[in-house]
Design a protein around this motif. Structure first.
Motif, PDB file in Angstrom:
ATOM      1  N   THR A  53      -5.755   3.210  -2.747  1.00 38.51           N
ATOM      2  CA  THR A  53      -5.164   1.975  -2.197  1.00 38.51           C
ATOM      3  C   THR A  53      -6.144   1.252  -1.272  1.00 38.51           C
ATOM      4  O   THR A  53      -5.987   0.054  -1.036  1.00 38.51           O
ATOM      5  CB  THR A  53      -3.862   2.263  -1.412  1.00 38.51           C
TER       6      THR A  53
ATOM      7  N   LYS B  27      -5.959   0.140  -9.217  1.00 42.28           N
ATOM      8  CA  LYS B  27      -5.551  -1.271  -9.268  1.00 42.28           C
ATOM      9  C   LYS B  27      -6.036  -1.976 -10.531  1.00 42.28           C
ATOM     10  O   LYS B  27      -5.474  -2.988 -10.931  1.00 42.28           O
ATOM     11  CB  LYS B  27      -6.073  -2.004  -8.033  1.00 42.28           C
TER      12      LYS B  27
ATOM     13  N   LEU C 188      -0.695   2.620  -9.172  1.00 41.72           N
ATOM     14  CA  LEU C 188       0.560   3.029  -9.802  1.00 41.72           C
ATOM     15  C   LEU C 188       0.636   4.540 -10.010  1.00 41.72           C
ATOM     16  O   LEU C 188      -0.347   5.169 -10.395  1.00 41.72           O
ATOM     17  CB  LEU C 188       0.731   2.355 -11.165  1.00 41.72           C
TER      18      LEU C 188
ATOM     19  N   TRP D  74       3.376  -5.086 -11.297  1.00 43.25           N
ATOM     20  CA  TRP D  74       2.932  -4.582  -9.995  1.00 43.25           C
ATOM     21  C   TRP D  74       1.431  -4.792  -9.850  1.00 43.25           C
ATOM     22  O   TRP D  74       0.687  -3.895  -9.447  1.00 43.25           O
ATOM     23  CB  TRP D  74       3.304  -3.103  -9.857  1.00 43.25           C
TER      24      TRP D  74
ATOM     25  N   SER E 163       1.507   2.770   1.835  1.00 40.78           N
ATOM     26  CA  SER E 163       2.287   1.542   1.944  1.00 40.78           C
ATOM     27  C   SER E 163       2.795   1.066   0.587  1.00 40.78           C
ATOM     28  O   SER E 163       2.057   1.081  -0.400  1.00 40.78           O
ATOM     29  CB  SER E 163       1.424   0.445   2.559  1.00 40.78           C
ATOM     30  N   ARG E 164       4.047   0.619   0.573  1.00 37.92           N
ATOM     31  CA  ARG E 164       4.608   0.043  -0.656  1.00 37.92           C
ATOM     32  C   ARG E 164       3.929  -1.282  -1.010  1.00 37.92           C
ATOM     33  O   ARG E 164       4.093  -1.771  -2.118  1.00 37.92           O
ATOM     34  CB  ARG E 164       6.108  -0.151  -0.508  1.00 37.92           C
ATOM     35  N   ASP E 165       3.167  -1.849  -0.081  1.00 38.87           N
ATOM     36  CA  ASP E 165       2.430  -3.082  -0.368  1.00 38.87           C
ATOM     37  C   ASP E 165       1.259  -2.838  -1.316  1.00 38.87           C
ATOM     38  O   ASP E 165       0.828  -3.744  -2.011  1.00 38.87           O
ATOM     39  CB  ASP E 165       1.898  -3.711   0.919  1.00 38.87           C
ATOM     40  N   SER E 166       0.742  -1.605  -1.333  1.00 35.31           N
ATOM     41  CA  SER E 166      -0.426  -1.318  -2.157  1.00 35.31           C
ATOM     42  C   SER E 166      -0.192  -0.204  -3.177  1.00 35.31           C
ATOM     43  O   SER E 166      -1.098   0.141  -3.930  1.00 35.31           O
ATOM     44  CB  SER E 166      -1.610  -0.935  -1.262  1.00 35.31           C
ATOM     45  N   PHE E 167       1.027   0.334  -3.206  1.00 38.33           N
ATOM     46  CA  PHE E 167       1.336   1.457  -4.085  1.00 38.33           C
ATOM     47  C   PHE E 167       2.732   1.293  -4.668  1.00 38.33           C
ATOM     48  O   PHE E 167       3.656   0.862  -3.993  1.00 38.33           O
ATOM     49  CB  PHE E 167       1.279   2.772  -3.294  1.00 38.33           C
ATOM     50  N   LYS E 168       2.876   1.674  -5.958  1.00 35.14           N
ATOM     51  CA  LYS E 168       4.186   1.666  -6.595  1.00 35.14           C
ATOM     52  C   LYS E 168       4.306   2.898  -7.477  1.00 35.14           C
ATOM     53  O   LYS E 168       3.520   3.100  -8.405  1.00 35.14           O
ATOM     54  CB  LYS E 168       4.376   0.399  -7.448  1.00 35.14           C
TER      55      LYS E 168
ATOM     56  N   LYS F 154      -1.564  -3.206  -7.325  1.00 32.79           N
ATOM     57  CA  LYS F 154      -1.099  -1.960  -6.714  1.00 32.79           C
ATOM     58  C   LYS F 154      -1.588  -0.752  -7.503  1.00 32.79           C
ATOM     59  O   LYS F 154      -1.734  -0.807  -8.716  1.00 32.79           O
ATOM     60  CB  LYS F 154       0.434  -1.920  -6.658  1.00 32.79           C
TER      61      LYS F 154
END
Length: 179
Positions: free
Chosen positions: A177, A149, A55, A50, A86-91, A53
């Motif tokens: 993020t 990140k 985490l 990931w 956003s799932r684009d920048s966070f998991k 992102k």
């Protein structure tokens, strides 16, 4: 100097693997050492799975799996309902500490599969408590680690996160993020 001599002795006698990954007590401000763990289909993951992102790593003893359900539901609401995260920048994902429980691995995988579907996430399995030892996490517990990140630990919670802290943590994640 002592360490260098010991390492030289161990490498000379073919025992260098002993020092390949040292135990680190993960703390806020430290870079988290990487790991490799499988999911239920034996696909291997690392933190680089990931890349780029922020985490949220939930390291969970299966006997404590419900402990931070309200926090995870608040994070999911911030993603899916409020669209603040956003799932684009966070998991966010879970790692099951299989060694800290009496439950059989088949049952653990079944329970984890239901959680993965509920939260739309990935669940990994630590059968030998490797991450617990590597990061110095407590056994028989529920730990939540927030990494930026660059994999610097920005927050570490052990045990139950109070509902009063949910929004503060979500705001911190949102801020990370944007960095």
């Amino acid at each position: 100097m002592k360490r260098m001599i010991i390492t030289l002795i161990f490498s000379t006698f073919g025992l260098s693997g002993v020092f390949s990954q040292e135990k680190v007590k993960l703390a806020v401000g430290l870079k988290a050492p990487d790991w490799m763990l499988p999911d239920s289909e034996k696909k291997e993951f690392t933190m680089d799975s990931w890349a780029g992102k922020v985490l949220q790593v939930n390291y969970v003893d299966p006997d404590e799996s419900e402990l931070n359900e309200p926090f995870n539901e608040a994070v999911n609401k911030a993603i899916d309902v409020d669209k603040r995260l956003s799932r684009d920048s966070f998991k966010g994902f879970g790692i099951v500490d299989c060694k800290s429980t009496w439950k059989p691995n088949g049952l653990i995988r079944s329970i984890a599969g239901k959680k993965a579907k509920k939260f739309g996430t990935t669940i990994l399995f630590d059968y030998e408590a490797k991450l617990q030892n590597l990061w110095g996490l407590p056994e028989d517990n529920y730990s939540v680690v927030i990494l930026d990140k660059n994999r610097i630990c920005r927050a570490l919670f052990t045990g139950k996160i109070s509902e009063a802290d949910n929004e503060k943590i979500i705001q911190m994640i949102i801020g990370l993020t944007k960095e």
